[in-house]
Write an enzyme that holds these catalytic residues in place. Structure first.
Site, PDB file in Angstrom:
ATOM      1  N   GLU A 159      -8.443  -0.219  -8.967  1.00  0.00           N
ATOM      2  CA  GLU A 159      -9.670   0.589  -9.012  1.00  0.00           C
ATOM      3  C   GLU A 159     -10.427   0.358 -10.316  1.00  0.00           C
ATOM      4  O   GLU A 159     -11.588   0.689 -10.433  1.00  0.00           O
ATOM      5  CB  GLU A 159      -9.334   2.080  -8.877  1.00  0.00           C
ATOM      6  CG  GLU A 159      -8.673   2.464  -7.560  1.00  0.00           C
ATOM      7  CD  GLU A 159      -9.597   2.333  -6.348  1.00  0.00           C
ATOM      8  OE1 GLU A 159     -10.804   2.090  -6.529  1.00  0.00           O
ATOM      9  OE2 GLU A 159      -9.093   2.454  -5.224  1.00  0.00           O
TER      10      GLU A 159
ATOM     11  N   ASP B  12      -1.532  -3.059  -4.238  1.00  0.00           N
ATOM     12  CA  ASP B  12      -2.061  -2.426  -5.459  1.00  0.00           C
ATOM     13  C   ASP B  12      -1.424  -1.048  -5.637  1.00  0.00           C
ATOM     14  O   ASP B  12      -1.038  -0.398  -4.661  1.00  0.00           O
ATOM     15  CB  ASP B  12      -3.591  -2.367  -5.449  1.00  0.00           C
ATOM     16  CG  ASP B  12      -4.167  -2.009  -4.090  1.00  0.00           C
ATOM     17  OD1 ASP B  12      -3.400  -1.593  -3.196  1.00  0.00           O
ATOM     18  OD2 ASP B  12      -5.388  -2.131  -3.908  1.00  0.00           O
TER      19      ASP B  12
HETATM   20  C1  LIG Z   1     -11.150  -0.884  -1.856  1.00  0.00           C
HETATM   21  C2  LIG Z   1     -11.915  -0.149  -2.886  1.00  0.00           C
HETATM   22  O1  LIG Z   1     -12.336   0.966  -2.648  1.00  0.00           O
HETATM   23  N1  LIG Z   1     -12.104  -0.762  -4.060  1.00  0.00           N
HETATM   24  C3  LIG Z   1     -12.891  -0.227  -5.103  1.00  0.00           C
HETATM   25  C4  LIG Z   1     -12.954  -1.207  -6.247  1.00  0.00           C
HETATM   26  C5  LIG Z   1     -13.712  -0.679  -7.434  1.00  0.00           C
HETATM   27  C6  LIG Z   1     -14.140  -1.712  -8.420  1.00  0.00           C
HETATM   28  C7  LIG Z   1     -14.859  -1.161  -9.614  1.00  0.00           C
HETATM   29  N2  LIG Z   1     -14.205  -0.051 -10.245  1.00  0.00           N
HETATM   30  C8  LIG Z   1     -16.274  -0.766  -9.224  1.00  0.00           C
HETATM   31  O2  LIG Z   1     -16.534   0.394  -8.936  1.00  0.00           O
HETATM   32  O3  LIG Z   1     -17.154  -1.628  -9.221  1.00  0.00           O
HETATM   33  C9  LIG Z   1     -14.304   0.069  -4.597  1.00  0.00           C
HETATM   34  O4  LIG Z   1     -14.914   1.014  -5.113  1.00  0.00           O
HETATM   35  O5  LIG Z   1     -14.816  -0.629  -3.698  1.00  0.00           O
END
Ligand SMILES: CC(=O)N[C@@H](CCC[C@H](N)C(=O)O)C(=O)O
Length: 385
Positions: A142, A83
Site C-alpha cells: 500500500e 503482500d
Molecule cells: C490493490 C490496491 O488497492 N493497491 C493500492 C496501491 C496504492 C499505491 C499508492 N499508495 C498510491 O496510492 O498511489 C491502490 O490504491 O490502488
C-alpha cells in the site's frame, strides 16, 4: 493479539477451511503499515517453522520473507507473491476478531493473500512440486512500495523465479470465480502530496491574508479539470485527493494546507503528462494566490502488465477445476507487483470474495470460503505452470 497458541500445523487440520479461517482471523487482528509488519512477519515465521522443513529454505528480507520449496526436479522456479501490509483505516466491520491495532485495518484483503499463501505453502512443503517454488511475502504494497526493493535485493538474486504470479481479492466477484486478462490489468500510479504555504490571520480580515483553505479547495477542483480537459478522452486518468489538512481553529485563516492523493493512468507517458499539468496549475496558483506550493510524488508504481501466454495457461488450469474463469477489465487500482512483472513474465488475477463493501472500505467483509478456493487454485497453478 494472537490467539493463545497460534495455529499449529501439527494439529492436523491444516488443509481444511477451519484452519485457513483461523489463520485469516488471527492475521486480521494485527494489521501493520508498510515496512512495520513486525508482528505479521513473526506470525508467518512461527507458522512456517512448524511445517516439514526438509524441502524448505527460509530467508528474511526486511519485514518480508522468501520461502523456497525445493522441487522434485527443479528445472525452473515458479514465484508466488503475497503482500502483507495493512491500511491506516479504523475498522467498522463489527467482527469479533476485528483489528486490535487502533486505526489500522486489513481493508485490502492482504490477510486473505497471506493465508492463501500459507495454505499453498503447507501443501507444497508436504508434497513438493516438480519445479522449485518461491513464496515472496512482500511488505509495503500500500506504500511506500516493497516490490521494487525486494526485486532488487540480494536475496532475490538467490531466489529469482522464472515465472511469477499473484492474486488480489475482488469483492464484486462471487466466491468460486477468478478473473484476469492478458496485457494491462492495473494502472500506473503515483502518490501525490501537495503543500501550500500562504499568510494566515484573523477570520474577519481576509484581505490581509492569503487563505490556504480557499486556495487548496480550489486546487482540488482544478485537478479534476486536468482529467476532464487535459487528458485525451479515449485515454483515461484518475486524480483522487483522499486527505485534506488545514487550519487550527474556526476563526483563524489558515496559513498552510496539505493535500494527499494519488494519480492513476493507463500508460507511463500519460502519467508524465498529468504530472506536468499539475505543476503548471501549481505555478499559476502560486502567482494568483501569493503562496508557495510544493509537490512531492511519493511512491510510484509501474502498471501491472500480464504476460499473455501465462494468462492463457492459467485460464486452462482454472478451467480444469470446478471454479470459473472470467475475462477481467482493466482497473485503475495500482500494485507494486507491476515492478516484478516488468522483469519476470507472469500475471496477476482477481479472486472472487463476494463482499458488499469494497476494497479500502472500513466495512469490507470478504467471504472466508474463498480462502479454500484461493489455496486450491494457487496450489494447482504452482504445480502446473
Ligand atoms: C490493490 C490496491 O488497492 N493497491 C493500492 C496501491 C496504492 C499505491 C499508492 N499508495 C498510491 O496510492 O498511489 C491502490 O490504491 O490502488
Amino acid at each position: 493479539m494472537l490467539l493463545e497458541q497460534g495455529p499449529s500445523y501439527r494439529e492436523g487440520f491444516f488443509l481444511k477451511q477451519e484452519m485457513l479461517t483461523r489463520i485469516r482471523r488471527e492475521l486480521h487482528q494485527i494489521p501493520e503499515l508498510g515496512f512495520k509488519e513486525y508482528k505479521t512477519q513473526q506470525y508467518l515465521l512461527d507458522y512456517i517453522n512448524q511445517l516439514p522443513q526438509e524441502a524448505l529454505r527460509v530467508e528474511m528480507w526486511r519485514t518480508g520473507i522468501f520461502v523456497r520449496v525445493q522441487g522434485n526436479v527443479g528445472q525452473k522456479t515458479i514465484g508466488y507473491r503475497a503482500d502483507i501490509d495493512g491500511l491506516p483505516l479504523t475498522e467498522e466491520t463489527g467482527y469479533e476478531f476485528q483489528s486490535t491495532h487502533d486505526g489500522r485495518m486489513h481493508a485490502c484483503g492482504h490477510d486473505f493473500h497471506m493465508t492463501i499463501a500459507l495454505g499453498a505453502l503447507t501443501r507444497l512443503a508436504q508434497k513438493p512440486a516438480d519445479d522449485d517454488v518461491v513464496f515472496l511475502f512482500q511488505p509495503a504494497e500500500e506504500g511506500p512500495g516493497g516490490a521494487e526493493p525486494m526485486l532488487q535485493s540480494e536475496a532475490m538474486d538467490r531466489h529469482r523465479p522464472d515465472v511469477i504470479f499473484g492474486l488480489h481479492v475482488a469483492p464484486e466477484l462471487p466466491v468460486g470465480s477468478v478473473s484476469s486478462k492478458p496485457g494491462l490489468l492495473f494502472a500506473n500510479t503515483s502518490e501525490l502530496f501537495i503543500d501550500f504555504k500562504g499568510v494566515g490571520g484573523h477570520a474577519a480580515f481576509p484581505h490581509l491574508t492569503h487563505d490556504m483553505v480557499v486556495t487548496a479547495s480550489a486546487f482540488v477542483s482544478h485537478l479534476q479539470q486536468i482529467v476532464a480537459r487535459r487528458v485525451d478522452p479515449l485515454d483515461s486518468a484518475v486524480i483522487t485527493i483522499g486527505k485534506i489538512e488545514a487550519g487550527t481553529v474556526q476563526n483563524i485563516i489558515a496559513q498552510a494546507a496539505r493535500l494527499e492523493g494519488t494519480i492513476r493512468t493507463l500508460s507511463p507517458e500519460a502519467m508524465e503528462k498529468v504530472k506536468g499539468e499539475i505543476e503548471k496549475v501549481a505555478r499559476g496558483y502560486e502567482i494568483a494566490n501569493d503562496c508557495d506550493i510544493h509537490i512531492d510524488y511519493g511512491a510510484n508504481y509501474h502498471q501491472v502488465f500480464n504476460d499473455a501466454e501465462q494468462v492463457q495457461h492459467f485460464e486452462k488450469i482454472v478451467k480444469e477445476t470446478d471454479y470459473r474463469f472470467q475475462d477481467a477489465n482493466m482497473a485503475m487500482t495500482g500494485e507494486d507487483f507491476g515492478y516484478m512483472l516488468k522483469e519476470i513474465p507472469g500475471f496477476m488475477f482477481w479472486l472472487g470474495v463476494d463482499s458488499e463493501a469494497g476494497l479500502h472500505q472500513s466495512t469490507l467483509k470478504p467471504k472466508e470460503e474463498a480462502l479454500t478456493v484461493g489455496v486450491n487454485i494457487v496450489e494447482k497453478t504452482l504445480r502446473n505452470l
